[in-house]
Enzyme design. Structure first.
Site, short mmCIF file in Angstrom:
data_model
loop_
_atom_site.label_atom_id
_atom_site.label_comp_id
_atom_site.label_asym_id
_atom_site.label_seq_id
_atom_site.Cartn_x
_atom_site.Cartn_y
_atom_site.Cartn_z
N CYS A 80 0.87 -1.19 0.00
CA CYS A 80 0.00 0.00 0.00
C CYS A 80 0.90 1.24 0.00
O CYS A 80 1.48 1.58 1.03
CB CYS A 80 -0.91 0.00 1.22
N GLY A 81 1.02 1.87 -1.15
CA GLY A 81 1.94 2.99 -1.30
C GLY A 81 1.55 4.20 -0.49
O GLY A 81 2.40 4.81 0.20
N ASN A 82 0.29 4.60 -0.54
CA ASN A 82 -0.14 5.78 0.22
C ASN A 82 -0.03 5.53 1.72
O ASN A 82 0.36 6.41 2.49
CB ASN A 82 -1.56 6.16 -0.16
N ASN A 167 1.08 -6.52 -5.11
CA ASN A 167 -0.35 -6.83 -5.18
C ASN A 167 -0.80 -6.76 -6.65
O ASN A 167 -0.14 -6.14 -7.49
CB ASN A 167 -1.17 -5.89 -4.28
N CYS A 228 -4.65 5.52 -5.10
CA CYS A 228 -4.08 4.20 -4.83
C CYS A 228 -2.64 4.23 -5.34
O CYS A 228 -2.39 4.30 -6.55
CB CYS A 228 -4.87 3.10 -5.53
N GLY A 229 -1.71 4.19 -4.43
CA GLY A 229 -0.30 4.34 -4.78
C GLY A 229 0.23 3.21 -5.62
O GLY A 229 0.95 3.43 -6.62
N THR A 230 -0.09 1.97 -5.24
CA THR A 230 0.42 0.85 -6.03
C THR A 230 -0.22 0.83 -7.42
O THR A 230 0.42 0.43 -8.40
CB THR A 230 0.18 -0.50 -5.31
N1 LIG Z 1 -6.44 -2.62 -1.89
C1 LIG Z 1 -5.10 -2.98 -2.22
C2 LIG Z 1 -4.06 -2.48 -1.27
C3 LIG Z 1 -4.06 -1.00 -1.06
C4 LIG Z 1 -3.38 -0.15 -2.08
C5 LIG Z 1 -3.19 1.23 -1.57
N2 LIG Z 1 -4.30 2.03 -1.27
C6 LIG Z 1 -2.05 1.97 -2.18
O1 LIG Z 1 -1.95 3.17 -1.95
O2 LIG Z 1 -1.21 1.34 -2.81
C7 LIG Z 1 -4.95 -4.48 -2.35
O3 LIG Z 1 -5.68 -5.26 -1.70
O4 LIG Z 1 -4.07 -4.88 -3.10
#
Ligand SMILES: N[C@@H](CCC[C@H](N)C(=O)O)C(=O)O
Length: 295
Positions: A80-82, A167, A228-230
Site C-alpha cells: 500500500c503505497g499511500n 499486489n 491508490c499508490g500501487t
Molecule cells: N487494496 C489494495 C491495497 C491497497 C493499495 C493502496 N491504497 C495503495 O496506496 O497502494 C490491495 O488489496 O491490493
C-alpha cells in the site's frame, strides 16, 4: 505512539491524498488487528478507511518494523503505497529521523521524508509474469490480456495491461475522460473476475502526455478510492512497457498528484504527501476505539 502490550493500542487517523488510512501501533504486542476489528472500524463514519497499516516489531534484521496491511473488508494486502507514506510521516514525527526500512508481505521497502514534507517510498520491483500477478490463465504477454466488460462486440473496457506491485493490478487504457466510466459498477465485477485468483485492483488510465497519467482505481478489498499508490506505480510501469509513457510521470488521481519513477535498477519509487488528522486508541480484537482529546 508506542504500544504497551495492553489490549488497547494507539492509532492515528491519516490520509495519503485522500486514501483513508488508519496507522495502528502494534509494537510491543503479540496481537494482530483482526478482520472483525477492521470491519467494525470501517463501519463507523469517523473511522471509515481504505487500509489499516499495523506497525509491528521488526521480524528481520536490518529492518525497522514489520507492516501488516489490512483492507476495509478485513482482507490482507501485500502493499500500500499511500499507507507507507503515512507510516513514514508518523514514525518520523515520533523518532525524529527521516528514513525507514520496512518489511511487508511484498518484501523489504524503504521510505524517506524530504525537507519539504514530500515522502518517497521505494515500492520494490514490478512483476509481469502471469503466474506472479497472479492470473488463472497463461498469457505469454501481459502488456495486453484478453479481458473485457460490456457487450461482446462493443466492450466498454477491454485488453488491460496487468502487473504485480506486490499486489495484483489491471490497468485499462482509455482515450477519453476516465470519469465517464461507471467504475463503481464495473470495478466489483472485474475485481472478482475468474481471471484473478487473488482478486485484483482495477484502474482506468488516460495518458494525455508521456509524462502524465490520469487514473481512477477500484481497490481490491476497499472499493473506489481517492488515491491508490500501487495502482499509480502499476499504471506507470504498464504505460512505459507499452510505450505510452516515459519511465517517470505525474499520476493524477482523484485526490491529487503522485510522482512515479521506474528506475534503471528496476525499482519503482512513489512520491507524494501524507496528512495527519487525529489520534485515538483502539482494541485490535474488536475494533472498539476512542478518540483522544489531545491533538
Ligand atoms: N487494496 C489494495 C491495497 C491497497 C493499495 C493502496 N491504497 C495503495 O496506496 O497502494 C490491495 O488489496 O491490493
Amino acid at each position: 505512539m508506542r504500544g504497551s502490550g495492553v489490549s488497547r493500542v494507539p492509532f492515528l487517523k491519516m490520509n495519503g491524498l485522500g486514501n483513508q488510512i488508519v496507522v495502528a501501533d502494534m509494537r510491543g504486542s503479540k496481537a494482530r488487528v483482526t478482520p472483525e476489528a477492521a470491519i467494525a472500524i470501517n463501519a463507523q463514519p469517523q473511522t471509515k478507511f481504505d487500509q489499516i497499516m499495523a506497525i509491528h516489531d521488526a521480524r528481520t534484521p536490518g529492518t525497522d518494523y514489520y507492516i501488516e496491511i489490512i483492507n476495509s473488508d478485513g482482507s490482507r494486502a501485500q502493499a500500500c503505497g499511500n499507507g507507507m507514506r503515512c507510516v513514514v510521516q508518523a514514525l518520523g514525527a515520533e523518532e525524529g529521523r527521516r528514513r525507514f526500512t520496512f518489511e511487508t508481505l511484498a518484501g523489504i521497502l524503504f521510505g524517506e521524508e524530504a525537507e519539504d514534507g514530500q515522502i518517497t517510498v521505494d515500492m520494490g520491483t514490478p512483476k509481469f509474469a502471469w503466474y506472479d500477478i497472479p492470473l488463472n490463465e497463461e498469457f505469454a504477454d501481459t502488456r495486453q490480456v484478453e479481458l473485457q466488460i460490456g457487450p461482446i462486440d462493443a466492450p466498454v473496457l477491454h485488453s488491460p495491461s496487468v502487473a504485480s506491485m506486490g499486489n495484483p493490478h489491471a490497468t485499462f487504457w482509455v482515450k477519453d475522460d476516465v470519469w465517464s466510466y461507471a467504475l463503481d459498477r464495473f470495478g466489483p465485477l472485474l475485481e472478482n473476475h475468474p481471471l484473478f485468483p487473488e482478486r485484483a485492483n482495477i484502474s482506468i488510465a488516460n495518458v494525455p502526455a508521456p509524462d502524465r497519467i490520469i487514473l481512477r482505481t477500484w481497490e481490491r478489498g476497499a472499493g473506489l478510492t481517492e488515491a491508490c499508490g500501487t495502482a499509480a506505480c502499476a499504471a506507470l510501469v504498464n504505460g512505459a512497457r507499452t510505450r505510452r509513457t516515459a519511465r517517470k510521470a505525474t499520476v493524477t488521481v482523484p485526490g491529487g498528484d503522485l510522482v512515479v519513477e521506474w528506475l534503471d535498477n528496476d525499482h519503482v519509487t512513489l512520491t507524494g504527501p501524507a496528512e495527519f488528522e487525529w489520534r485515538g486508541d483502539l482494541d485490535p480484537a474488536t475494533g472498539a476505539w476512542t478518540r483522544s482529546e489531545a491533538a
